[in-house]
Design a protein around this motif. Structure first.
Motif, PDB file in Angstrom:
ATOM      1  N   GLY A   1     -36.245 -11.608   4.599  1.00 29.49           N
ATOM      2  CA  GLY A   1     -35.558 -11.438   3.321  1.00 29.49           C
ATOM      3  C   GLY A   1     -34.780 -12.658   2.884  1.00 29.49           C
ATOM      4  O   GLY A   1     -34.015 -12.600   1.907  1.00 29.49           O
ATOM      5  N   ASP A   2     -34.979 -13.788   3.552  1.00 29.83           N
ATOM      6  CA  ASP A   2     -34.234 -15.006   3.263  1.00 29.83           C
ATOM      7  C   ASP A   2     -34.970 -15.837   2.213  1.00 29.83           C
ATOM      8  O   ASP A   2     -36.063 -16.359   2.468  1.00 29.83           O
ATOM      9  N   ARG A   3     -34.392 -15.971   1.038  1.00 32.51           N
ATOM     10  CA  ARG A   3     -34.985 -16.707  -0.078  1.00 32.51           C
ATOM     11  C   ARG A   3     -35.214 -18.189   0.253  1.00 32.51           C
ATOM     12  O   ARG A   3     -36.081 -18.833  -0.337  1.00 32.51           O
ATOM     13  N   ALA A   4     -34.463 -18.736   1.207  1.00 33.55           N
ATOM     14  CA  ALA A   4     -34.587 -20.164   1.512  1.00 33.55           C
ATOM     15  C   ALA A   4     -36.003 -20.553   1.910  1.00 33.55           C
ATOM     16  O   ALA A   4     -36.451 -21.674   1.622  1.00 33.55           O
ATOM     17  N   TRP A   5     -36.725 -19.627   2.562  1.00 31.02           N
ATOM     18  CA  TRP A   5     -38.096 -19.960   2.979  1.00 31.02           C
ATOM     19  C   TRP A   5     -39.020 -20.067   1.773  1.00 31.02           C
ATOM     20  O   TRP A   5     -39.966 -20.860   1.784  1.00 31.02           O
ATOM     21  N   LEU A   6     -38.778 -19.313   0.729  1.00 31.62           N
ATOM     22  CA  LEU A   6     -39.561 -19.460  -0.499  1.00 31.62           C
ATOM     23  C   LEU A   6     -39.267 -20.796  -1.168  1.00 31.62           C
ATOM     24  O   LEU A   6     -40.176 -21.451  -1.697  1.00 31.62           O
ATOM     25  N   ASP A   7     -38.018 -21.201  -1.153  1.00 33.86           N
ATOM     26  CA  ASP A   7     -37.655 -22.485  -1.747  1.00 33.86           C
ATOM     27  C   ASP A   7     -38.322 -23.636  -0.999  1.00 33.86           C
ATOM     28  O   ASP A   7     -38.801 -24.599  -1.620  1.00 33.86           O
ATOM     29  N   ARG A   8     -38.388 -23.530   0.328  1.00 36.81           N
ATOM     30  CA  ARG A   8     -39.063 -24.574   1.114  1.00 36.81           C
ATOM     31  C   ARG A   8     -40.560 -24.584   0.812  1.00 36.81           C
ATOM     32  O   ARG A   8     -41.175 -25.654   0.711  1.00 36.81           O
ATOM     33  N   ALA A   9     -41.145 -23.409   0.666  1.00 40.12           N
ATOM     34  CA  ALA A   9     -42.570 -23.339   0.324  1.00 40.12           C
ATOM     35  C   ALA A   9     -42.831 -23.958  -1.044  1.00 40.12           C
ATOM     36  O   ALA A   9     -43.831 -24.677  -1.239  1.00 40.12           O
ATOM     37  N   LEU A  10     -41.945 -23.723  -1.993  1.00 33.73           N
ATOM     38  CA  LEU A  10     -42.130 -24.266  -3.338  1.00 33.73           C
ATOM     39  C   LEU A  10     -42.080 -25.789  -3.338  1.00 33.73           C
ATOM     40  O   LEU A  10     -42.850 -26.446  -4.053  1.00 33.73           O
ATOM     41  N   VAL A  11     -41.198 -26.382  -2.543  1.00 33.87           N
ATOM     42  CA  VAL A  11     -41.132 -27.842  -2.446  1.00 33.87           C
ATOM     43  C   VAL A  11     -42.480 -28.402  -2.008  1.00 33.87           C
ATOM     44  O   VAL A  11     -42.988 -29.380  -2.580  1.00 33.87           O
ATOM     45  N   ILE A  12     -43.087 -27.775  -1.000  1.00 38.77           N
ATOM     46  CA  ILE A  12     -44.376 -28.255  -0.486  1.00 38.77           C
ATOM     47  C   ILE A  12     -45.471 -28.076  -1.531  1.00 38.77           C
ATOM     48  O   ILE A  12     -46.260 -28.996  -1.798  1.00 38.77           O
ATOM     49  N   VAL A  13     -45.557 -26.895  -2.127  1.00 45.64           N
ATOM     50  CA  VAL A  13     -46.615 -26.628  -3.106  1.00 45.64           C
ATOM     51  C   VAL A  13     -46.475 -27.537  -4.316  1.00 45.64           C
ATOM     52  O   VAL A  13     -47.476 -28.057  -4.841  1.00 45.64           O
ATOM     53  N   GLU A  14     -45.254 -27.775  -4.758  1.00 46.74           N
ATOM     54  CA  GLU A  14     -45.076 -28.642  -5.927  1.00 46.74           C
ATOM     55  C   GLU A  14     -45.537 -30.068  -5.639  1.00 46.74           C
ATOM     56  O   GLU A  14     -46.201 -30.696  -6.475  1.00 46.74           O
ATOM     57  N   ARG A  15     -45.205 -30.568  -4.456  1.00 46.25           N
ATOM     58  CA  ARG A  15     -45.590 -31.942  -4.121  1.00 46.25           C
ATOM     59  C   ARG A  15     -47.096 -32.073  -3.913  1.00 46.25           C
ATOM     60  O   ARG A  15     -47.731 -33.016  -4.394  1.00 46.25           O
ATOM     61  N   ILE A  16     -47.679 -31.122  -3.223  1.00 44.04           N
ATOM     62  CA  ILE A  16     -49.082 -31.274  -2.832  1.00 44.04           C
ATOM     63  C   ILE A  16     -50.035 -30.762  -3.907  1.00 44.04           C
ATOM     64  O   ILE A  16     -51.000 -31.452  -4.269  1.00 44.04           O
ATOM     65  N   VAL A  17     -49.793 -29.588  -4.436  1.00 45.30           N
ATOM     66  CA  VAL A  17     -50.704 -29.027  -5.439  1.00 45.30           C
ATOM     67  C   VAL A  17     -50.415 -29.618  -6.816  1.00 45.30           C
ATOM     68  O   VAL A  17     -51.300 -30.188  -7.458  1.00 45.30           O
ATOM     69  N   HIS A  18     -49.174 -29.475  -7.259  1.00 45.16           N
ATOM     70  CA  HIS A  18     -48.807 -29.937  -8.603  1.00 45.16           C
ATOM     71  C   HIS A  18     -48.770 -31.459  -8.692  1.00 45.16           C
ATOM     72  O   HIS A  18     -48.799 -32.017  -9.797  1.00 45.16           O
ATOM     73  N   GLY A  19     -48.726 -32.113  -7.533  1.00 44.40           N
ATOM     74  CA  GLY A  19     -48.715 -33.566  -7.497  1.00 44.40           C
ATOM     75  C   GLY A  19     -50.041 -34.151  -7.069  1.00 44.40           C
ATOM     76  O   GLY A  19     -50.823 -34.638  -7.885  1.00 44.40           O
ATOM     77  N   PHE A  20     -50.342 -34.060  -5.759  1.00 47.02           N
ATOM     78  CA  PHE A  20     -51.527 -34.716  -5.221  1.00 47.02           C
ATOM     79  C   PHE A  20     -52.832 -34.158  -5.780  1.00 47.02           C
ATOM     80  O   PHE A  20     -53.732 -34.921  -6.164  1.00 47.02           O
ATOM     81  N   ALA A  21     -52.973 -32.843  -5.820  1.00 44.09           N
ATOM     82  CA  ALA A  21     -54.227 -32.257  -6.314  1.00 44.09           C
ATOM     83  C   ALA A  21     -54.385 -32.488  -7.814  1.00 44.09           C
ATOM     84  O   ALA A  21     -55.457 -32.888  -8.285  1.00 44.09           O
ATOM     85  N   ALA A  22     -53.322 -32.245  -8.567  1.00 45.18           N
ATOM     86  CA  ALA A  22     -53.392 -32.434 -10.018  1.00 45.18           C
ATOM     87  C   ALA A  22     -53.710 -33.880 -10.372  1.00 45.18           C
ATOM     88  O   ALA A  22     -54.406 -34.154 -11.364  1.00 45.18           O
ATOM     89  N   GLY A  23     -53.238 -34.818  -9.558  1.00 37.77           N
ATOM     90  CA  GLY A  23     -53.481 -36.229  -9.830  1.00 37.77           C
ATOM     91  C   GLY A  23     -54.817 -36.737  -9.355  1.00 37.77           C
ATOM     92  O   GLY A  23     -55.113 -37.937  -9.502  1.00 37.77           O
ATOM     93  N   ASN A  24     -55.643 -35.855  -8.777  1.00 40.06           N
ATOM     94  CA  ASN A  24     -56.939 -36.291  -8.246  1.00 40.06           C
ATOM     95  C   ASN A  24     -58.044 -35.329  -8.667  1.00 40.06           C
ATOM     96  O   ASN A  24     -58.910 -34.957  -7.883  1.00 40.06           O
ATOM     97  N   SER A  25     -57.991 -34.912  -9.937  1.00 39.87           N
ATOM     98  CA  SER A  25     -59.019 -34.033 -10.515  1.00 39.87           C
ATOM     99  C   SER A  25     -59.175 -32.738  -9.741  1.00 39.87           C
ATOM    100  O   SER A  25     -60.251 -32.163  -9.684  1.00 39.87           O
ATOM    101  N   TRP A  26     -58.083 -32.276  -9.119  1.00 39.42           N
ATOM    102  CA  TRP A  26     -58.031 -31.021  -8.371  1.00 39.42           C
ATOM    103  C   TRP A  26     -58.905 -31.026  -7.119  1.00 39.42           C
ATOM    104  O   TRP A  26     -59.177 -29.989  -6.542  1.00 39.42           O
TER     105      TRP A  26
END
Length: 410
Positions: A191-216
């Motif tokens: 029930g600790d929201r902090a783990w969702l925040d940590r997951a969001l940091v990773i997804v934003e950097r890798i998916v919204h950053g690396f994947a989006a910048g390389n034609s997915w």
């Protein structure tokens, strides 16, 4: 969550339920007589030449926690066995967990974020299944993960030596993907929201950053400054953990995890999570499906989308169905229901092994059994998740989904 498929057809509610039991029956034979779970061959026997590996033991412990949550109480002793096996692999001197244990004890090796993410997953799923040792394992695993593997930038580093003294310069997104999965499960269990925040940091950097910048087409490999290594393993493209190019199954898996995270964050979820999940799915399907004249999803493609390793992996097909089901649950769009039905029909035709059990783990480009990348049927993690997820409402984690009322009424 499940797209509308007739109950007795592949992917339908009754078929999924029956397939769950069949997969678990085969998986139960992976119980190692000493500790943990062994690597199964095509017929289900444990390969005697392989040590007990941490990632397999943790994934199978997770599987049997799912089994208990799904009502298969006869597999509760296997959850007990898995939890004891994980405990037996603890490194009391240097911390963390040994990567493998053989007849003579720990096998010299490394400490990998990938395997440790599965320790977190096993602990979280066991906690949700009510196992008394679950919370302690989860707490210990999270402490090691944040203390040793989670970098100051919020991304996960990859590989330490056995004593946690020297960190390898390699960085990879596979370990980060499973860290996201583990953090989602940890959030569900604690029930600790902090783990969702940590997951969001990773997804934003890798998916919204690396994947989006390389034609997915997501680059998998990086140096220690997180600069992409696009030519990494070009000479050994079929590596089971670090293949060259873009991995079709990982594009699908990241898509699904982004949707679970969007669901978990609820009103706080950024809209791009769903948009990026769609784009990852579309790129994987465009590049991977029916890409070489035969049905099936290829293992990897190069940076133009041309297939490199043509083998069809069972886990890629499993992730394809699970992601299509999740996208359908989130968007209600018929196209995801069509893909879902088509892929389950393909799995029934080509992967489901009615003679020896479980699913064939690898096929060649002509959909014949192969072992170029994987030999045998080492674990049931992807397949069991694929037959479980569509039967429950969308949730933060797979184990969490099994605490919800079944959609099929069973």
């Amino acid at each position: 969550m499940a797209p509308p498929v007739p109950a007795d057809r592949p992917g339908g509610a009754h078929w999924l339920r029956a397939e769950t039991g069949r997969l678990l029956e085969f998986a139960a034979r992976s119980r190692h007589p000493v500790a943990g779970f062994g690597w199964q061959d095509d017929a289900g026997a444990i390969d005697p030449d392989r040590p007990v590996e941490l990632w397999i033991t943790c994934r199978m412990t997770h599987v049997f926690a799912l089994a208990v949550l799904d009502g298969y109480r006869e597999h509760a002793p296997l959850l007990d066995h898995g939890m004891a096996g994980v405990q037996a692999m603890r490194d009391a001197r240097s911390g963390g967990w040994h990567s493998a244990v053989g007849p003579a004890g720990p096998v010299p090796g490394t400490k990998e974020a990938y395997a440790h993410a599965f320790v977190v997953l096993a602990g979280a799923s066991a906690t949700l299944a009510g196992h008394p040792a679950g919370p302690a394992l989860l707490g210990d695993a999270l402490e090691v993960t944040t203390g040793r593997f989670l970098g100051p930038d919020g991304l996960v580093v990859d590989t330490w030596d056995e004593g946690f003294t020297t960190l390898d310069a390699y960085r990879g997104v596979n370990a980060n993907m499973h860290a996201v999965e583990a953090f989602l499960a940890a959030a569900d269990a604690t029930g600790d929201r902090a783990w969702l925040d940590r997951a969001l940091v990773i997804v934003e950097r890798i998916v919204h950053g690396f994947a989006a910048g390389n034609s997915w087409r997501l680059p998998e490999h990086y140096d220690e400054q997180w600069q992409p290594l696009l030519e990494y393993n070009r000479e050994s493209p079929a590596d089971p953990f670090r293949p060259y190019g873009a991995t079709i199954g990982h594009g699908l898996e990241w898509s699904r995890l982004a949707l679970h995270l969007h669901h978990a964050l609820a009103a706080d979820a950024p809209a791009w999570l769903v948009d990026d999940a769609r784009r990852l799915f579309d790129a994987a399907v465009t590049d991977g499906w029916d890409a070489d004249g035969a049905t099936g999803l290829v293992y990897t493609v190069d940076w133009t989308g041309t297939p490199v390793v043509h083998e069809r992996m069972h886990w890629v097909a499993a992730e394809a169905t699970a992601t299509a089901a999740t996208l359908f649950a989130v968007t209600g769009e018929d196209r995801y229901a069509r893909w879902y039905a088509d892929w389950w029909a393909w799995i029934e035709e080509h992967l489901v092994d009615r003679e020896q059990g479980s699913w064939r783990h690898e096929l060649d480009r002509h959909n014949r059994p192969s072992s170029t990348v994987w030999a045998g049927k080492p674990d049931a993690y992807h397949a069991v998740q694929a037959v479980v997820l569509p039967r429950r409402p969308l949730a933060v984690s797979v184990a969490g989904a099994l605490t919800r009322t079944p959609l099929d009424g069973t």
